[in-house]
Enzyme design. Structure first.
Site, PDB file in Angstrom:
ATOM      1  N   MET A  32       0.514  -1.421   0.327  1.00  0.00           N
ATOM      2  CA  MET A  32      -0.180  -0.134   0.001  1.00  0.00           C
ATOM      3  C   MET A  32       0.831   0.974   0.076  1.00  0.00           C
ATOM      4  SD  MET A  32      -3.661  -1.120   2.016  1.00  0.00           S
ATOM      5  CE  MET A  32      -3.067  -0.646   3.542  1.00  0.00           C
ATOM      6  N   HIS A  36       9.001   1.381   3.391  1.00  0.00           N
ATOM      7  CA  HIS A  36      10.140   0.988   4.555  1.00  0.00           C
ATOM      8  C   HIS A  36      10.744  -0.110   4.059  1.00  0.00           C
ATOM      9  CE1 HIS A  36       7.839  -2.215   6.826  1.00  0.00           C
ATOM     10  NE2 HIS A  36       7.033  -0.758   6.314  1.00  0.00           N
ATOM     11  N   HIS A  39       9.689  -3.517   3.562  1.00  0.00           N
ATOM     12  CA  HIS A  39       8.557  -3.929   1.714  1.00  0.00           C
ATOM     13  C   HIS A  39      10.465  -3.768   0.878  1.00  0.00           C
ATOM     14  CE1 HIS A  39       5.559  -1.080   3.396  1.00  0.00           C
ATOM     15  NE2 HIS A  39       5.142  -1.874   2.730  1.00  0.00           N
ATOM     16  N   VAL A 185      10.990  -6.581   9.750  1.00  0.00           N
ATOM     17  CA  VAL A 185      12.298  -6.583   9.805  1.00  0.00           C
ATOM     18  C   VAL A 185      12.264  -5.260  10.885  1.00  0.00           C
ATOM     19  CG1 VAL A 185      13.880  -4.617   9.331  1.00  0.00           C
ATOM     20  CG2 VAL A 185      12.726  -7.170   7.404  1.00  0.00           C
ATOM     21  N   LEU A 193       8.552  -2.851  12.014  1.00  0.00           N
ATOM     22  CA  LEU A 193       9.032  -1.568  10.342  1.00  0.00           C
ATOM     23  C   LEU A 193       7.545  -1.479   9.984  1.00  0.00           C
ATOM     24  CD1 LEU A 193      11.791  -1.100   8.680  1.00  0.00           C
ATOM     25  CD2 LEU A 193      11.430  -0.403  10.883  1.00  0.00           C
TER      26      LEU A 193
HETATM   27  O1  PAF Z   1       0.080  -6.261   3.651  1.00  0.00           O
HETATM   28  C1  PAF Z   1      -0.463  -5.090   2.456  1.00  0.00           C
HETATM   29  O2  PAF Z   1      -0.376  -3.728   2.916  1.00  0.00           O
HETATM   30  C2  PAF Z   1      -1.607  -4.975   2.501  1.00  0.00           C
HETATM   31  O3  PAF Z   1      -3.165  -5.636   3.217  1.00  0.00           O
HETATM   32  C3  PAF Z   1      -2.281  -5.453   0.524  1.00  0.00           C
HETATM   33  C4  PAF Z   1      -1.185  -7.417   0.791  1.00  0.00           C
HETATM   34  C5  PAF Z   1      -1.051  -4.783  -0.351  1.00  0.00           C
HETATM   35  C6  PAF Z   1      -2.930  -5.615   0.208  1.00  0.00           C
HETATM   36  O4  PAF Z   1      -4.168  -4.683   0.284  1.00  0.00           O
END
Ligand code: PAF
Length: 292
Positions: A32, A36, A39, A185, A193
């Site tokens: 979304m 950070h 990800h 992490v 995070l």
């Molecule tokens: O974990 C997330 O950022 C969200 O729940 C996802 C998996 C991208 C679905 O919108």
């Protein structure tokens, strides 16, 4: 490796189809945004295991049960694109709800109930109880994201423990992709995070490691032989309350078998889960008490 930024779901679908047609193995990191290091760890892992890596950035309105939370959610598409590119992604895309569901949206711009994907039994309890509709929103968008990208592997962070179970179940039902769950992490002081961390005040940020401290204390108890659910959650509750945060839940579950309710019997394997509110910011964390 070249990098493409696409701002349309249809263009992303065409790009992924073309790359798969060329024999490329696609790894996928759905997000979304407000990315950070957690990800980026997923992107690096995907880059190490797949030919090319696709990242999606979509603040999915279907999974927010609190409109204030949706409005506050941080957004930085250009910053996100620069970071994932440096971490080895080859494509990042974003889109709108209408772009994801061009044939399903009603005249009011909402997705009708029959177009929602049921999340299955792992959505019951804890997050499912405290965020009604959240996992239905997650399952609905992840199902559509998997349709758009059709990756060989999709990467998710273990911090969202129950989300990982819901997505694994969804992928099993669909027959693909392989879901790879990557470790949480943490900051040096233990705080997991999260994009929401940047919404904490300086003073809340100082107290926020309390969730992790409580989980680490529960792990110490587990290591010393404690197996009673009530005893294992006690230090988590104490740490969150001592930090002055509003506890939503502190719980344990058997990592081999999700149950909506707290297990009554002693647990030979245990994952501890916690959710708390620091002012307007909701924080979650979890720890497998048998690991590490
Ligand atoms: O974990 C997330 O950022 C969200 O729940 C996802 C998996 C991208 C679905 O919108």
């Amino acid at each position: 490796m070249s990098f493409t930024l696409l701002e349309s779901v249809a263009a992303a679908r065409a790009h992924c189809a073309e790359r798969r047609g060329a024999g490329v193995t696609l790894g996928f990191v759905p997000t979304m945004g407000a990315l950070h290091e957690g990800h980026l760890a997923l992107v690096r892992r995907a880059a190490a295991e797949c030919d090319e890596v696709v990242v999606s950035v979509f603040v999915n309105p279907l999974q927010f049960n609190d409109p204030g939370d949706l409005e506050r959610y941080p957004r930085d598409l250009q910053g996100d694109a620069a970071q994932v590119r440096a971490a080895g992604a080859t494509m990042l895309f974003t889109g709108t709800l209408a772009g994801f569901f061009p044939d399903e949206l009603g005249p009011d711009g909402a997705l009708p109930p029959e177009a929602h994907v049921a999340p299955g039994p792992c959505a019951l309890g804890l997050e499912g109880t405290h965020r009604p509709g959240h996992f239905e929103g997650v399952a609905t968008i992840v199902d559509r994201l998997f349709d758009v990208v059709t990756p060989a592997r999709a990467y998710f962070g273990a911090k969202d423990y129950q989300q990982c179970l819901v997505v694994q179940e969804l992928a099993r039902r669909r027959g693909a992709p392989d879901v790879v769950v990557c470790p949480t992490v943490r900051e040096g002081d233990g705080l997991a995070l999260s994009s929401r961390n940047q919404l904490l005040s300086a003073e809340e940020r100082e107290r926020a490691p309390a969730l992790a401290s409580g989980l680490f204390a529960a792990r110490e108890l587990f290591r010393s032989g404690v197996r009673e659910p009530g005893q294992l959650v006690a230090p988590i509750e104490a740490a969150v309350e001592a930090a002055g945060f509003e506890l939503e839940y502190a719980a344990v579950r058997d990592p081999g078998q999700w149950t909506a309710e707290e297990p009554q019997a002693p647990l030979e394997r245990a994952v501890a889960l916690v959710a708390a509110r620091a002012g307007a910011v909701r924080l979650i964390d979890n720890l497998d008490l048998g690991e590490g």
